[in-house]
Scaffold this motif. Sequence first.
Motif, short mmCIF file in Angstrom:
data_model
loop_
_atom_site.label_atom_id
_atom_site.label_comp_id
_atom_site.label_asym_id
_atom_site.label_seq_id
_atom_site.Cartn_x
_atom_site.Cartn_y
_atom_site.Cartn_z
N GLU A 363 40.83 84.31 19.82
CA GLU A 363 39.64 83.45 19.70
C GLU A 363 38.47 84.03 20.50
OE1 GLU A 363 42.17 79.29 19.39
OE2 GLU A 363 40.67 79.49 20.99
N ILE A 364 38.76 84.45 21.73
CA ILE A 364 37.68 85.00 22.58
C ILE A 364 37.07 86.22 21.89
CG2 ILE A 364 37.14 86.17 24.75
CD1 ILE A 364 39.26 84.40 26.11
N ASN A 365 37.93 87.11 21.41
CA ASN A 365 37.41 88.34 20.79
C ASN A 365 36.68 88.05 19.47
OD1 ASN A 365 38.38 89.74 22.93
ND2 ASN A 365 40.16 90.62 21.87
N ALA A 366 37.18 87.06 18.71
CA ALA A 366 36.48 86.70 17.46
C ALA A 366 35.07 86.22 17.77
CB ALA A 366 37.28 85.63 16.71
N GLY A 367 34.91 85.60 18.92
CA GLY A 367 33.59 85.12 19.34
C GLY A 367 32.61 86.25 19.63
N LEU A 368 33.12 87.47 19.75
CA LEU A 368 32.25 88.62 20.03
C LEU A 368 31.74 89.29 18.76
CD1 LEU A 368 34.30 90.18 22.98
CD2 LEU A 368 32.15 88.90 23.13
N VAL A 369 32.31 88.90 17.61
CA VAL A 369 31.88 89.52 16.35
C VAL A 369 30.40 89.23 16.13
CG1 VAL A 369 32.16 89.47 13.83
CG2 VAL A 369 34.19 89.44 15.32
N GLY A 370 29.67 90.30 15.79
CA GLY A 370 28.23 90.16 15.60
C GLY A 370 27.44 90.61 16.84
N ARG A 371 28.10 90.65 18.00
CA ARG A 371 27.41 91.02 19.25
C ARG A 371 27.38 92.54 19.45
NH1 ARG A 371 28.54 87.75 23.97
NH2 ARG A 371 29.02 85.67 23.23
N GLU A 372 26.43 92.96 20.24
CA GLU A 372 26.35 94.37 20.64
C GLU A 372 27.05 94.54 21.99
OE1 GLU A 372 22.75 96.64 21.36
OE2 GLU A 372 22.23 96.32 19.26
N VAL A 373 27.85 95.58 22.11
CA VAL A 373 28.53 95.84 23.39
C VAL A 373 28.34 97.31 23.77
CG1 VAL A 373 30.28 94.02 23.22
CG2 VAL A 373 30.73 96.24 22.17
N GLU A 374 28.41 97.56 25.08
CA GLU A 374 28.29 98.94 25.57
C GLU A 374 29.69 99.52 25.76
OE1 GLU A 374 25.83 100.27 29.31
OE2 GLU A 374 27.95 100.26 29.79
N VAL A 375 29.92 100.68 25.16
CA VAL A 375 31.24 101.30 25.23
C VAL A 375 31.15 102.67 25.91
CG1 VAL A 375 33.20 102.17 23.87
CG2 VAL A 375 31.98 100.13 23.12
N LEU A 376 32.05 102.91 26.84
CA LEU A 376 32.18 104.24 27.44
C LEU A 376 33.22 104.99 26.61
CD1 LEU A 376 31.61 106.31 29.68
CD2 LEU A 376 33.29 105.14 31.10
N VAL A 377 32.79 106.02 25.92
CA VAL A 377 33.66 106.69 24.94
C VAL A 377 34.75 107.50 25.65
CG1 VAL A 377 33.72 108.30 23.00
CG2 VAL A 377 31.72 106.83 23.34
N GLU A 378 36.00 107.24 25.26
CA GLU A 378 37.13 107.93 25.88
C GLU A 378 37.69 109.05 25.02
OE1 GLU A 378 40.08 105.27 27.48
OE2 GLU A 378 38.52 103.97 28.30
N GLY A 379 37.56 108.94 23.69
CA GLY A 379 38.09 109.98 22.81
C GLY A 379 38.46 109.41 21.47
N PRO A 380 39.21 110.17 20.67
CA PRO A 380 39.59 109.72 19.33
C PRO A 380 40.43 108.45 19.41
CG PRO A 380 40.18 112.04 19.68
CD PRO A 380 39.75 111.50 20.99
N ALA A 381 40.23 107.56 18.45
CA ALA A 381 41.03 106.34 18.39
C ALA A 381 42.37 106.64 17.72
CB ALA A 381 40.28 105.26 17.61
N ARG A 382 43.35 105.81 18.01
CA ARG A 382 44.67 106.06 17.45
C ARG A 382 44.70 105.86 15.94
NH1 ARG A 382 48.59 102.73 21.33
NH2 ARG A 382 46.63 101.64 21.53
N ARG A 383 43.72 105.07 15.42
CA ARG A 383 43.76 104.79 13.98
C ARG A 383 43.44 106.00 13.12
NH1 ARG A 383 40.01 100.33 12.03
NH2 ARG A 383 41.16 99.11 13.56
N GLY A 384 43.00 107.09 13.76
CA GLY A 384 42.91 108.33 12.99
C GLY A 384 41.52 108.91 12.89
N ASP A 385 41.37 109.79 11.92
CA ASP A 385 40.19 110.62 11.76
C ASP A 385 38.89 109.85 11.72
OD1 ASP A 385 41.43 112.93 11.82
OD2 ASP A 385 41.18 113.48 9.70
N GLY A 386 37.92 110.35 12.44
CA GLY A 386 36.59 109.79 12.31
C GLY A 386 36.38 108.54 13.15
N TRP A 387 37.37 108.10 13.92
CA TRP A 387 37.22 106.91 14.76
C TRP A 387 37.30 107.29 16.23
CZ3 TRP A 387 36.67 101.63 13.30
CH2 TRP A 387 36.61 101.42 11.92
N LEU A 388 36.43 106.66 17.02
CA LEU A 388 36.46 106.87 18.46
C LEU A 388 36.88 105.57 19.15
CD1 LEU A 388 33.14 108.89 18.88
CD2 LEU A 388 35.48 109.76 19.13
#
Length: 427
Positions: A363-388
């Motif tokens: 619920e808390i995370n669903a409440g963040l949909v639509g918002r802008e957040v600042e992300v410190l990029v760590e590397g490729p995401a586990r979901r695969g190519d083209g995702w960080l």
Amino acid sequence: MPSVYIETYGCQMNLADTELMRGHLARSGYAAADDPAAADVILLNTCAIREHAEERIVGRLGALARFKLRRPHVQIGIAGCMAQHVRDQLLARTPHLDFVVGPDAYRRLPALLGGDPFVDVRLDRDETYADLVPERGAGVRAWITIMRGCDKFCTFCIVPYVRGRERSVPSDAVLRQVREVVTQGHREVVFLGQTVNAYRDGATDFGDLLRAADRTQGLARTRFTSPHPSDMSDSAIDAMATCRTVCPQLHLPVQSGSTAVLEQMERGYSVDDYLRLIERLRAAIPGLALTTDIIVGFPGESERDFEATLALMREVRFDGAFTFAYSRRDHTKAAKWDQTVSAEEKARRLQAVIALQESIAAEINAGLVGREVEVLVEGPARRGDGWLAGKTLHFKTAVFPTGGAIAMGDLVRVRVTDSTAHTLIAQ
Ligand code: 5AD
Ligand code: SF4
């Protein structure tokens, strides 16, 4: 050059200790091995917090024995909390175990390796390894141990017995490390300690240390784990509220939502105290993300006590929780008490807290949909190519498709488009 392979179990303190041993061994002429099959020394840095953690290590030790068949000179050893806990027992029972080195004896490791089997588990009130240089990984985050040991003696916990008394790393050594890791390219530091906010070096308390580290040029983010509710001083809260780099995120272990259980645990606070602390924190730090640790099935925990934990979770609405079934540990006070909650009942309560927490986090995370957040990029995401992937200020994992030239260590602003209980999906 002999080589050493280290495998790490347990908490971040152990990860940091592994980096410390790596650095110390490298400076003493040991190369790092990525593969146990090629190493001259195989070291497991172990955890003793729950029985399950120890069982895993015993299993792993059995599997590692085969590396000595063709290369009998290989030395296999264990370090860390379990080393302290089961030392002689394990050495007698495990013929292929060559050495056992406790959390305060890493300095002597190079001198002892290569010789006869040994056990060195002396605890040392003063050892902080302040002068040793850890060999850190290449990630955006650097762990810096600022205090070691614990004086709290919660009645369920083995840590004070295996890690010894509380002691802080001198603040000049901590601040030097902060500057060093930033120079090496890390963007975020995480201060570590068993009760990290009990930190004290002379007149410098934990809040002062945060304020001093905050002035480090080039540092983007500061976090710390794990604080104890009783040590959450005004100075620390003020530092969290005012420091540029300190993230609005706190892991604050509550353990139980029943004051009767908290008293038996000797945690030093009531449910009311905890709730008032949360109020102060949320008032001082708008949008603060909170996570916690919860134990179910502690000796004497009644159905009503357990319901009180669920009620507390609903009231606080944690962003996340590490949830554990109580595990009886040697030396501790609670080990001597009647174990009143059956294994089945513990499992049921554990499932219930997990399910509740998952729904709250979703619920808390669903409440963040639509918002802008600042992300410190760590590397490729586990979901695969083209995702960080990276963490938000609130220590939530965010994944997003690569766009343009984004590199590890960049701070990017993304918009949340979807979410789960554990991840924000963003663009
Ligand atoms: N049984 C279950 N959980 C435990 N923890 C510590 N000791 C025990 C135990 N004997 C949990 C606490 C602590 C976290 C690191 O591990 O929740 O905060
Ligand atoms: Fe264990 Fe309590 Fe110390 Fe945390 S504060 S390490 S739970 S004894």
